[in-house]
Design an enzyme around this catalytic site. Structure first.
Site, PDB file in Angstrom:
ATOM      1  CB  SER A 452      -0.945  -0.038   1.201  1.00 53.85           C
ATOM      2  OG  SER A 452      -1.977   0.897   1.076  1.00 53.85           O
ATOM      3  CG  ASP A 538      -6.831  -1.991  -3.933  1.00 53.81           C
ATOM      4  OD1 ASP A 538      -7.533  -1.308  -3.174  1.00 53.81           O
ATOM      5  OD2 ASP A 538      -5.611  -2.180  -3.759  1.00 53.81           O
ATOM      6  CG  HIS A 585      -6.015  -2.110  -0.123  1.00 49.10           C
ATOM      7  ND1 HIS A 585      -5.199  -1.519  -1.062  1.00 49.10           N
ATOM      8  CD2 HIS A 585      -5.442  -1.834   1.083  1.00 49.10           C
ATOM      9  CE1 HIS A 585      -4.203  -0.904  -0.463  1.00 49.10           C
ATOM     10  NE2 HIS A 585      -4.316  -1.082   0.841  1.00 49.10           N
TER      11      HIS A 585
END
Length: 625
Positions: A452, A538, A585
């Site tokens: 991330s 995501d 995600h």
């Protein structure tokens, strides 16, 4: 105002088939006969255990469905079997105020801004709107105090807090405000007797300290000091257990400790040392109200599985037990070393290093470096089986706690926020330089990994100093900072301006982002090999940014080798894009897909560092059942 009943439809008991529950996973049967796989995320029992509420997560989605189950009265002579009485979609947090009243929050487009109330009455169910947040950067959730006397509505942004309290012992259950939000004021509230114990950054240096206030006068003017940590010690978490306030804190040396403050004798606060390998603490929350003076928790590290511990608060006795006769010490002597790298501005950046070989032999060992440095979140140091595997295979594991996280307090984040973001990139460079100069591995045997927002300092370092590592493995990577923050239609852009800045409305913010944005600074040169794992669904990191980054990186490499024919003698880096369709995600839900993803990452690291693959473990035969 009552909400439209279509937002949550009554659900017949046939909808959920409890016979298919196994541990925390199972399947649900819909009205049309379709079966879907789900995982239980959270369970809450009502005070007298008449009802149960649980959130279920279906495969390939982040959205949660809350199922409300009537368990029946425990003292009733006619105990009906458990059956589902209601379901609620897109629920994030939920808590019981009474046996008939459930408060909950719902998520829309990654925003959690509404608190609602579900009343279970003899004639049916009624939903009512309780609170709605208007600021787009504020996230709302509900929580229940350990003694179940106070339900809090927590409204938090990156830079402010606002808490409303509901006294569950009253009949009206109306929220009241603790302290109106103001910029850079953060606070969290726990209940004790007739007062509040508050963790807030209202102290010196805007670091966390503990204050108290009467429940009848909760405003900031009534806050009185209770406990402030020593210089350099950062409070990470707070809980109130019986008549004690328990704090999880990190010392200047990087070690985790517990601080116990007796609320009737706050000057007699004492410190509890945890095992030297402890890197993460997870509190065990009781399912029902618990007034015992026992603090139960788990500790772990990247290479130590979670171990349960109990702290008896009256005498400070700490005990452990795994329940199977084993101890962390029997699983390998993997005590981390705490190092510090010096940034060019004089700041010392902490590093946690795990290694299984003698220090004098670390020069030739492969090194995997972990980094994050964003949103004031500490680098994840919880147990990871694949990291334990690497350590057993002779790797060294380094965790670089760069600025942007909060390992050294709230100021650690503030120094690398918005225009200070480049500091995190240089912190990472200083950490690598310190490791190499200390005899830990070398650039040709070093790999970096991040997920991330942690991809930002890694990607920026690859642009500036590509020869400092041989390989990079990124998961759900945030690489197009400028393009994302320019697009207000994306779900997190407005909320994230407090972290990254506003490149549209502020020229200085745009200049700062442009200076380090990984995608914007790709240049023709020889990069390390890169594995990019992205997820098709995501909502936080748009796939388009990862695809564009991959395309520009491959183009830059082609340009570099075409303009520098003499470079053909050096090994050409590999750029591998692994797109998982349907995953969000947090990665795939399917266990086999998770294993395949980890296997691909390990194979990539071993190949790019020129290592022999580890021997395959012998498969155990499953016993017949």
């Amino acid at each position: 105002m009552e909400m439209d009943q279509r937002q949550g439809q009554p659900m017949p008991e046939q909808v959920l088939n409890f016979r298919h529950v196994s541990g925390r996973e199972g399947s649900a049967v819909l009205n049309n006969g379709e079966r879907i796989q789900w995982t239980v995320q959270r369970i809450r029992l009502s005070p007298q255990e008449e009802h149960l509420a649980a959130t279920l997560k279906a495969t390939h989605t982040e959205e949660l469905r809350c199922v409300v189950v009537r368990l029946g009265r425990r003292n009733s002579p006619h105990l009906d079997p458990p059956h589902v009485v209601f379901t609620l979609d897109k629920v994030f947090s939920f808590e019981w105020a009474t046996d008939e009243v459930l408060f909950y929050t719902t998520v829309e487009g990654l925003r959690c801004s509404r608190v609602s109330r579900l009343d279970l009455t003899a004639s049916g169910c009624r939903m009512t709107s309780v609170y709605e947040e208007s600021h787009p950067d504020v996230f709302v959730e509900v929580a229940l105090s350990r003694d179940r006397r106070i339900l809090s509505i927590n409204c938090s942004s990156r830079t402010s807090s606002e808490v409303l309290l509901i006294d569950t012992t009253t009949s009206h259950l109306e929220p009241s405000l603790v302290q109106p939000r103001q910029l850079d004021l953060l606070y969290h509230v726990e209940h004790w007797r007739k007062g509040l114990i508050i963790l807030t950054n209202a102290g010196p240096g805007q670091e966390y300290q503990v204050v108290q206030a009467p429940l009848s006068e909760p405003h900031m003017v009534s806050w009185g000091p209770l406990f402030a940590p020593g210089p350099g010690t950062a409070i990470k978490d707070m809980d109130v257990v019986g008549d004690h306030c328990v704090l999880v804190a990190r010392t200047p040396a990087g070690e985790l400790i517990l601080v116990v403050v007796p609320l009737t004798r706050p000057k007699e606060a004492y410190t509890v040392q945890l095992p030297s390998w402890a890197c993460a603490v997870q509190t065990k929350k009781p399912a029902v109200a618990d007034q015992r003076s026992v603090f139960e928790f788990f500790i772990s590290s990247p290479v130590h599985p979670p171990v349960p511990y109990c702290l008896y608060l009256e005498d400070g006795l700490l005990s452990s037990g795994t329940g199977d006769g084993t101890s962390p010490e029997s699983q390998g002597n993997y005590t981390p070393a705490h190092l510090e790298a010096s940034h060019q501005d004089g700041t010392l950046v902490p590093i946690t290093l795990f290694h299984s070989r003698p220090v004098e032999r670390l020069r030739q060992t492969p090194l995997l470096v972990h980094v994050y440095g964003a949103y004031g979140r500490d680098l994840n140091m919880e147990f990871s089986p694949e990291k334990r595997l690497l350590l057993e295979q002779g790797w060294s594991l380094a965790y670089c706690h760069i600025r942007g996280g909060s390992e050294r307090g709230l100021s650690w984040q503030r120094q690398a926020r918005v225009e200070g973001k480049p500091r995190g990139v240089e912190d990472l460079r200083a950490c690598l330089h310190h490791l190499f100069s200390s005899g830990v591995s070398s650039p040709s045997r070093a790999a970096l990994t991040a997920c991330s927002a942690g991809a930002v300092p890694v990607g920026a370092l690859c642009n500036r100093h590509p020869h400092m590592m041989r390989a990079v493995a990124l998961r759900a990577p945030f690489l197009d900072v400028l393009g994302t923050m320019e697009d207000p239609t994306l779900p997190l852009t407005l909320e994230d301006r407090e972290e990254w800045g506003d490149p549209v409305g502020n020229a200085r913010h745009r200049l700062a982002i442009s200076s380090y944005c990984p995608l914007q600074n790709i240049t023709p040169q020889c990069y390390p090999s890169i594995l990019l794992t992205a997820y098709g669904d995501d909502p936080r990191v748009p796939l388009a940014g990862v695809l564009r980054y991959t395309e520009l990186l491959k183009k830059a490499l082609r340009t570099h080798f075409s303009m520098n024919p003499e470079s053909e003698s050096e090994p050409a880096p590999n750029v591998v894009l692994n797109v998982q369709p349907g995953a969000n995600h947090h990665g795939p839900d399917d266990f086999e897909l998770m294993l395949e993803e980890e296997a691909l990452t390990l194979a990539f690291l071993y190949t790019e560092l020129g290592l022999d693959p580890p021997p395959a473990p012998r498969r155990r035969k499953r016993p017949h059942t």
